[in-house]
Design an enzyme around this catalytic site. Structure first.
Site, PDB file in Angstrom:
ATOM      1  CG  PHE A 187     -19.216   3.052  17.053  1.00 34.64           C
ATOM      2  CD1 PHE A 187     -19.692   2.344  15.963  1.00 34.64           C
ATOM      3  CD2 PHE A 187     -19.713   4.331  17.269  1.00 34.64           C
ATOM      4  CE1 PHE A 187     -20.655   2.884  15.116  1.00 34.64           C
ATOM      5  CE2 PHE A 187     -20.673   4.879  16.422  1.00 34.64           C
ATOM      6  CZ  PHE A 187     -21.146   4.154  15.344  1.00 34.64           C
ATOM      7  CG  ASP A 203     -14.718   8.987  20.875  1.00 34.47           C
ATOM      8  OD1 ASP A 203     -15.505   9.735  21.500  1.00 34.47           O
ATOM      9  OD2 ASP A 203     -15.015   8.421  19.809  1.00 34.47           O
ATOM     10  CE  LYS A 261     -22.997   8.481  21.574  1.00 33.51           C
ATOM     11  NZ  LYS A 261     -24.013   8.075  20.623  1.00 33.51           N
TER      12      LYS A 261
END
Ligand code: PLP
Length: 485
Positions: free
Chosen positions: A150, A234, A263
């Site tokens: 993801f 990532d 985030k």
């Protein structure tokens, strides 16, 4: 009268769900009603949410990983107040403001071997930049990504998403190629075709908390570099200390070419994304003055995001959150393993630091899907309530019932296997309840280590079978977290 936010919050209090139903994604309020998560939170602090009645909830979702330093951290709040009070000349666009340079300096100090930073506004933007940088720098077009990956939901990031349910209906996407997570032979086979720009990989996959096999990243980097391709890590989920290292890849002796973060860099306040890369990659992409804006975003590097990022990094250092994530995570995994040994509902605990996955048996023949995609035989647990799930009268609690009437039909059971052992007559409330500690006792509200039912049910928002426990890595605090497949 001049705009007054406090007045607006007071006068429109309690209308959030109705407004969402009318004006926003219609399925959000519907889903939350269906799973019994339709609470209205009034305030938040650290790892906790509070409703209007003062009930405290341990937040296992953590904004999908945003609250690494906890909610409303005073240091971040102070920095944002100071930024606003300073009356800065923000977003000039044609200047070199101080704060982006300072944040880049501080981030790069944590990432030896990487030299420059591009700031955007989200995780998916950080990934989009990485994809573009890799393609341009190598002159090749194909990105290799992993099954189950993801990386965000904009079109480029969706092209490297390893889950059919996200991709379905959005084709054509970029012609990228999926390999099994951690499969070096598959990577080598793709590299031999000579058109691969990069491998994009999460050191620990957020969906399902699958940890990359030991040594894979280093071996993959060697292979990629031999073939003129890049390694992109990532770290949008794993970065900023969550795994017990500042970056997840730092569990191995490996040097990625590009790293993405977002985030938790927001400090829990201001959307931000950052793409860190080697100097030569930036020099290629931004090779001349007429390419100065070849990849850019209007709000990237805005002062609020930079101030929040600097404050968040300070908190992470000052409170030793990375070390604490390692120590607390190790203790938590031991405690969770005891639960796995005790309850047949649970089959495996895995992860690093405070990025921990607890795999639950779906409770049906065939058992849980393992990290390697195989099937684990699970001893059948005694079933007090056999038979298929069906709506109960008790599900028709006022908000859900009203909602369903409005939509003209029953809400389907969206999360098979996540009924939390519900019996006929129980409301479709899958476990969100005020913290057991709210009465003022000293006992920590570590619901995740005392109730397997809550563990299993807190995984229902996005799927079933797993819950990621993403604890705010502060001594003595407990639960925030998120869920994934
Ligand atoms: N990369 C990873 C590993 C993520 O987990 C996510 C979001 O969950 C993203 C990228 C996308 O981030 P955002 O939702 O900020 O676009």
């Amino acid at each position: 009268m001049a705009f007054d936010l406090a007045d607006l919050l007071a006068t429109r209090h309690g209308e959030g769900y109705a407004l969402a139903e009318q004006y926003l994604n219609p399925q959000l309020s519907r889903t939350l009603h269906a799973i019994g998560f339709d609470r209205a939170y009034e305030r938040a602090e650290g790892a906790y949410l509070y409703d209007a009645d003062g009930h405290r909830y341990a937040d296992f979702l953590a904004g999908f990983g945003v609250f690494g330093v906890g909610r409303n951290h005073p240091v971040v709040i102070r920095a944002l107040h100071q930024m606003l009070d300073a009356g800065l000349a923000d977003l000039v666009q044609f200047d070199c403001a101080l704060l982006p340079g300072l944040l880049a300096e501080r981030l790069l100090a944590k990432a030896p071997g990487l030299d420059r930073v591009y700031f955007g506004n989200s995780g998916t933007e950080a990934v989009e930049a990485a994809l573009k940088f890799a393609r341009y720098a190598t002159g090749r077009r194909r990105i290799i990504y992993c099954d189950h990956a993801f990386h965000g939901l904009t079109t480029g990031s969706l092209s490297v998403n390893g889950a059919a349910e996200f991709r379905s209906g959005f084709a054509p996407l970029l012609p990228d190629t999926m390999i099994p997570f951690g499969d070096l032979d598959a990577l080598a086979a793709e590299l031999r075709k000579g058109d691969v720009a990069a491998l994009l990989i999460e050191p620990i996959q957020g969906k399902g908390v699958h940890v990359v096999p030991p040594g894979f990243l280093a071996a993959a980097a060697t292979l990629l570099h031999e073939h003129g391709a890049l390694l992109i890590c990532d770290e949008v989920q794993t970065g900023l200390g969550r795994t017990g290292r500042f970056f997840g890849y730092q569990h191995e002796d490996v040097q990625p070419d590009i790293v993405t973060v977002a985030k938790a860099l927001s400090g829990g306040f201001v959307p931000v994304g950052a793409t860190l890369a080697k100097d030569w990659i930036f020099q290629k992409v931004y090779s001349s003055m007429d390419r100065v804006l070849v990849h850019d975003s209007t709000f990237g590097s805005n002062a609020a995001a930079m101030a929040a990022g600097l404050a968040a990094l300070s908190v992470i250092d000052d409170e030793d959150l990375v070390g604490n994530a390692e120590r607390t995570g190790a203790a938590l995994r031991v405690a969770l393993q005891l639960l796995v040994d005790k309850y047949e509902l649970l089959t495996e605990v895995r992860g690093r630091g405070l990025m921990i996955g607890l795999e639950g048996a779906p409770g049906r023949p065939g058992g849980a899907v393992r990290a390697d995609g195989g099937r684990r035989a699970v001893r059948p647990a005694p079933d007090p309530d056999p038979g298929p799930w069906r709506p109960h009268r008790g599900d028709q609690a006022p908000p859900a019932a009203d909602h369903r009437r409005g939509r003209g039909g029953a809400v389907p059971r969206q999360f098979p296997g996540c009924d939390g052992g519900r019996r006929p007559g129980q409301r479709a409330d899958l476990g969100l309840r005020p913290d057991a500690d709210q009465a003022g006792g000293q006992r920590p509200s570590a619901v995740m280590v005392t109730s397997p039912l809550v563990i299993s049910t807190s995984a229902t928002f996005r799927s079933c079978g797993y819950v990621i426990l993403m604890l705010r890595s502060l001594p003595g605090t407990t639960a925030t977290g998120t869920s994934g497949r």
